[in-house]
Design a protein around this motif. Structure first.
Motif, short mmCIF file in Angstrom:
data_model
loop_
_atom_site.label_atom_id
_atom_site.label_comp_id
_atom_site.label_asym_id
_atom_site.label_seq_id
_atom_site.Cartn_x
_atom_site.Cartn_y
_atom_site.Cartn_z
N GLY A 143 0.81 -1.21 0.00
CA GLY A 143 0.00 0.00 0.00
C GLY A 143 0.84 1.26 0.00
N GLU A 144 1.97 1.24 0.73
CA GLU A 144 2.86 2.40 0.75
C GLU A 144 3.53 2.60 -0.60
N GLN A 145 3.92 1.51 -1.24
CA GLN A 145 4.51 1.62 -2.58
C GLN A 145 3.51 2.21 -3.57
N GLN A 146 2.25 1.81 -3.45
CA GLN A 146 1.24 2.36 -4.35
C GLN A 146 1.07 3.86 -4.10
N ARG A 147 1.14 4.26 -2.84
CA ARG A 147 1.01 5.69 -2.53
C ARG A 147 2.22 6.49 -3.03
N VAL A 148 3.41 5.90 -3.02
CA VAL A 148 4.56 6.56 -3.63
C VAL A 148 4.33 6.71 -5.14
N ALA A 149 3.79 5.67 -5.76
CA ALA A 149 3.49 5.73 -7.19
C ALA A 149 2.49 6.84 -7.49
N ILE A 150 1.52 7.03 -6.60
CA ILE A 150 0.55 8.11 -6.78
C ILE A 150 1.23 9.46 -6.65
N ALA A 151 2.08 9.61 -5.61
CA ALA A 151 2.81 10.87 -5.43
C ALA A 151 3.66 11.18 -6.65
N LYS A 152 4.29 10.16 -7.19
CA LYS A 152 5.11 10.33 -8.40
C LYS A 152 4.27 10.76 -9.59
N ALA A 153 3.07 10.20 -9.70
CA ALA A 153 2.20 10.49 -10.84
C ALA A 153 1.63 11.91 -10.81
N ILE A 154 1.52 12.51 -9.62
CA ILE A 154 0.94 13.86 -9.54
C ILE A 154 2.01 14.93 -9.34
N ALA A 155 3.28 14.53 -9.27
CA ALA A 155 4.34 15.49 -8.94
C ALA A 155 4.42 16.64 -9.93
N HIS A 156 4.22 16.37 -11.20
CA HIS A 156 4.36 17.42 -12.23
C HIS A 156 3.07 18.21 -12.43
N LYS A 157 2.14 18.09 -11.50
CA LYS A 157 0.88 18.83 -11.50
C LYS A 157 0.06 18.58 -12.77
N PRO A 158 -0.27 17.33 -13.05
CA PRO A 158 -1.07 17.03 -14.25
C PRO A 158 -2.51 17.51 -14.09
N HIS A 159 -3.17 17.68 -15.21
CA HIS A 159 -4.60 18.00 -15.19
C HIS A 159 -5.43 16.73 -15.06
N LEU A 160 -4.86 15.59 -15.49
CA LEU A 160 -5.59 14.33 -15.51
C LEU A 160 -4.69 13.23 -14.98
N LEU A 161 -5.23 12.41 -14.07
CA LEU A 161 -4.53 11.25 -13.55
C LEU A 161 -5.29 10.00 -13.99
N LEU A 162 -4.59 9.08 -14.67
CA LEU A 162 -5.18 7.84 -15.15
C LEU A 162 -4.58 6.67 -14.38
N ALA A 163 -5.44 5.82 -13.85
CA ALA A 163 -4.98 4.71 -13.01
C ALA A 163 -5.61 3.40 -13.48
N ASP A 164 -4.77 2.44 -13.84
CA ASP A 164 -5.25 1.14 -14.32
C ASP A 164 -5.23 0.14 -13.18
N GLU A 165 -6.42 -0.20 -12.66
CA GLU A 165 -6.57 -1.15 -11.55
C GLU A 165 -5.59 -0.84 -10.40
N PRO A 166 -5.61 0.37 -9.87
CA PRO A 166 -4.61 0.74 -8.86
C PRO A 166 -4.75 0.02 -7.53
N THR A 167 -5.89 -0.65 -7.30
CA THR A 167 -6.09 -1.36 -6.03
C THR A 167 -6.12 -2.87 -6.21
N ALA A 168 -5.79 -3.36 -7.40
CA ALA A 168 -5.94 -4.79 -7.69
C ALA A 168 -5.08 -5.67 -6.80
N GLU A 169 -3.90 -5.20 -6.40
CA GLU A 169 -3.00 -6.02 -5.61
C GLU A 169 -3.10 -5.73 -4.11
N LEU A 170 -4.12 -4.96 -3.70
CA LEU A 170 -4.23 -4.54 -2.30
C LEU A 170 -5.46 -5.17 -1.64
N ASP A 171 -5.40 -5.33 -0.32
CA ASP A 171 -6.58 -5.82 0.38
C ASP A 171 -7.64 -4.72 0.45
#
Length: 245
Positions: A168-196
């Motif tokens: 879960g922490e790794q996924q949150r780092v991936a999210i932080a990385k994905a929004i770092a450049h201040k995008p207008h749109l965030l696209l996530a492909d099954e971001p919770t598939a490997e989590l409880d």
């Protein structure tokens, strides 16, 4: 499929002023086919949808329904066989690969099923990498990395490497990385598939916080029915077609 023609310049697109009203992204009459065994297989069969800023949209459906294919089209990773994909009023479907790459680096963030973190870099360094790739001035890196890790609740884990973090922490780092450049749109492909289920709910809560704090749009695919009620809009995909619920 022949290379689409465009009169757009190959130079980096100038930032557009924020628009009052109107969707951030529009998809009109989109069809997508692939060649398999000498035959055309139509995966998307006429898709129409819109995505607005400040909202969480979900694409739901069984495996093979076309969710990931559609997400790839939204992010300019692929082009439709027919139809239009417009982002902030601009025709992504007709742009060159070079121009699409520039837009993806500057205005769109991606989260994939795998966390896609570099194992030798710390959480903060992985987020910083996104800023480097987007060409953000170095003087802005420290503050932006700190803000992004704070948004996902990982300030105290900034110096940890991926193997020292939970899934879960790794996924949150991936999210932080994905929004770092201040995008207008965030696209996530099954971001919770490997989590409880508990951690999946945490990720959705993080998405809601990001939407409120950053005023961006998030569009994600999921087959988890427990998450659908958290969305602002849910698109049901069945056999390459989409229905608004």
């Amino acid at each position: 499929m022949p290379e689409p023609q465009t009169n757009e310049s190959e130079s980096p697109p100038a930032p557009l002023p924020e628009r009052d009203g109107g969707p951030l992204m529009e998809v009109r009459g989109v069809r997508k086919s692939f060649v398999s065994g000498g035959h055309d297989i139509e995966v998307l069969k006429g898709i129409d949808l819109s995505i607005d800023s400040g909202r969480l949209s979900m694409l739901r459906g069984r495996s093979g329904s076309g969710k990931t294919t559609l997400l790839n089209l939204l992010g300019g990773l692929d082009r439709p066989t027919k139809g239009e994909v417009c982002f902030r009023g601009r025709p992504l479907h007709s742009w060159s690969d070079k121009r699409l790459t520039i837009v993806r680096r500057r205005e769109i963030g991606f989260i994939f099923q795998s966390f896609a973190l570099l194992p030798l870099l710390t959480a903060s360094e992985n987020v910083e990498l996104s800023l480097r790739m987007a060409g953000i001035p170095r003087k802005e890196w420290k503050a932006r990395v700190a803000r992004c890790l704070d948004l996902v609740g990982l300030t105290k884990r900034a110096s940890h490497r991926p193997f020292e973090l939970s899934g879960g922490e790794q996924q949150r780092v991936a999210i932080a990385k994905a929004i770092a450049h201040k995008p207008h749109l965030l696209l996530a492909d099954e971001p919770t598939a490997e989590l409880d289920s508990q951690m999946a709910a945490r990720i959705i809560a993080v998405f809601r916080d990001i939407i409120e704090a950053e005023q961006i749009a998030i569009c994600m695919t999921t087959h988890d029915s427990t998450l659908w009620e958290a969305a602002d809009v849910v698109y049901q995909m069945v056999d390459g077609r989409i229905e608004l619920e």
